[in-house]
Design an enzyme around this catalytic site. Structure first.
Site, PDB file in Angstrom:
ATOM      1  CE  LYS A  16      -4.506  -1.301   0.272  1.00 43.87           C
ATOM      2  NZ  LYS A  16      -5.358  -0.835  -0.546  1.00 43.87           N
ATOM      3  CB  SER A  49      -0.734  -8.040  -0.867  1.00 38.28           C
ATOM      4  OG  SER A  49      -1.826  -8.848   0.268  1.00 38.28           O
TER       5      SER A  49
END
Length: 516
Positions: A62, A314
């Site tokens: 992110k 992720s």
């Protein structure tokens, strides 16, 4: 700033290729390794690579999109500062990016956000504002602050600069391993898969991009099936990093052109992937972080052919206490454990015969309580080495010897609650209905939940077990005569909690109900 071509001048993939190549994410982000998972590769018969975004400074991809968006703000916008809403990785990405650029950042988080995540954002320089019981309320308040204070709202996924920043993941992968045939990408709001798909299709269109979603949070699959964005009525919370009800508008525009396929996985399969990552790398992924690998395993085991495939890890911002749940469920996800309900005649020596039929297999669990002179019901966990084939053989052997067997390995009520409650038949027949509930987990949450439940209907069964997650799970039974059911249904609606009726659960009927 370099002038970019528009959507109408070039196709969408090359438009994002330009934006990705011009991204400035490496002021704060780092190039992460593309690691080979040797143990899993040997099991699957192909070379499996894992893109290690857990190794970013904020332990999540992110940071890339957040910094790329914030770095493009004008001088005037920087003076006003930024605001966003997030209870997870996007919050940390925005906080770190703003701090690196000397900007003020307000991060609105739900009041139910675990303290570990709040502290992480504060350490990175973000000003935390706790508002509302859920993300929707926090998001609305962040949008309000954006208007009243003139701050720029930094979207978590539905933004071109964010998508382009996430696309740098694909840029690195292409440089690290050019002959990958398929890339499996976790999907929440869609920013990551949009960035990766656009980059690959602009440079190596033959590479297949497969999106992976939890079965209970599959917003992109639903949108692709419908041909338009849809809003899911509710989403599962185990993989909270991808618990999104509607895919972003811009990510959907990209995904519908460039994503080659979708696959959904269960919570148990995600837990198994967490274990696979740990065994090969000693890294501990968060559930959403292991999602793509769970999809890769399922795809390659059922329909996939390929020599070199990759998955995106992720993120790794996992609540340590939730690992207990992962540990309990990973064996089921790997098909290395089965849960069976077995009806046996109530006579001396019958349990010895039951164990003899299992042929020295490891028992992971064995629960029994006397309830009848005729038959007993055993709740048994059995370790497997041969998957479904071996389980079918075990069931057949037991049934051939006169035992009645029911496989509860896929019964969520059995796995989450009943295995901890075996032996709870009521002494008399009740007009009982069973429901599972989800409620925000924070100090005093269970007390508040019980206080809210106070009504004219008697609670006849109750089970709660803390799993270290953001949401608590409760199984509750109520005495509800048929004549009262309409009023009770209205009561549930007004209660406001996410719920599901479980009265027909096989595990409930076998172990907790006395109506046969």
């Amino acid at each position: 700033m370099t002038e970019l071509a528009t959507h109408t001048q070039i196709d969408l993939a090359h438009y994002y290729l330009q934006k990705t190549l011009l991204s400035s994410v490496y002021d704060v982000a780092k190039v992460t390794p593309l690691s080979s998972l040797n143990k899993l590769s040997a099991r699957l018969g192909c070379q499996v690579f894992l893109k290690r975004e857990d190794m970013q400074p904020v332990h999540s991809f992110k940071l890339r999109g957040a910094y790329n968006r914030i770095s493009q703000l004008t001088s005037a916008e920087r003076e006003c500062g930024v605001v966003t809403a997030s209870a997870g990785n996007h919050a940390q990405g925005v906080a770190m990016s703003a701090s690196a650029l000397g900007l003020s950042a307000i991060i609105v988080m739900p009041e139910t956000t675990p303290e570990i995540k709040v502290d992480a954002v504060r350490r990175l320089g973000g000003e935390v504002v706790l508002h509302g019981q859920a993300f929707d309320q926090a998001s609305a308040y962040a949008q309000e602050l954006s208007k009243t204070e003139g701050r720029v709202y930094i979207a978590p996924f539905d933004d071109e600069a964010v998508i382009a920043g996430q696309g740098t993941v694909a840029q690195e992968m292409l440089q690290q391993q050019r002959d990958i045939e398929m890339v499996f990408v976790p999907v929440g709001g869609g920013g990551l898969i949009a960035g990766i798909a656009a980059f690959y299709k602009a440079v190596m269109p033959q590479v297949k991009i497969i999106g992976v979603e939890p079965e209970d949070s599959a917003c992109l699959k639903a949108a692709l099936d419908a041909g338009e964005r849809v809003v899911l009525p509710q989403v599962g919370l185990f993989a909270d990093g991808v618990a999104v009800k509607q895919i972003g508008a811009e990510p959907f525009k990209v995904a519908r052109q460039y994503v080659d396929g979708m696959i959904t996985v269960t919570s148990d399969e995600i837990c198994a992937a967490v274990k696979d990552i740990f065994e090969d790398t000693r890294a501990i992924a968060e559930p959403a972080g292991a999602l793509a690998l769970a999809g890769l395993k399922k795809y390659m085991g059922t329909q996939g052919k390929g020599e070199k495939v990759a998955a995106i890890l992720s993120g790794a911002n996992v609540n340590f206490h939730s690992l207990r749940y992962v540990s309990e469920r990973c064996e089921l996800g790997e098909k290395k454990e089965a849960i069976l309900a077995v009806k046996v005649p109530e006579r001396p020596g019958i349990f010895l015969r039951f164990c003899e039929l299992l042929e020295k297999r490891v028992m992971t669990e064995f629960n029994y309580r006397f309830s009848s002179r005729d038959k007993a019901v055993v709740f048994a966990g059995i370790r497997l080495s041969g998957g479904q084939v071996e389980l079918d053989e075990i069931i057949a052997r037991l049934e051939n010897d006169g035992f009645e067997v029911q496989d509860l390995s896929h019964d969520e009520t059995a796995k989450l609650h009943v295995r901890y409650m075996v032996g709870g038949h009521p002494p008399e027949e009740l007009a009982e209905r069973l429901f599972s509930f989800e409620f925000p987990e924070h100090p005093g949450a269970l007390f508040k939940f019980l206080t809210t439940l106070q009504s004219k209907w008697n609670i006849s069964l109750f089970h709660y077990r803390n799993h270290g997650a953001a949401y608590g799970r409760v199984l509750a039974g109520f005495e509800v005569p048929e004549s009262d059911y309409a009023g009770f249904q209205q009561f549930l609606t007004e209660l406001g909690f996410v719920y599901q009726e479980e009265t027909q659960s096989p595990a409930y009927k076998l172990f907790l109900d006395n109506r046969g």
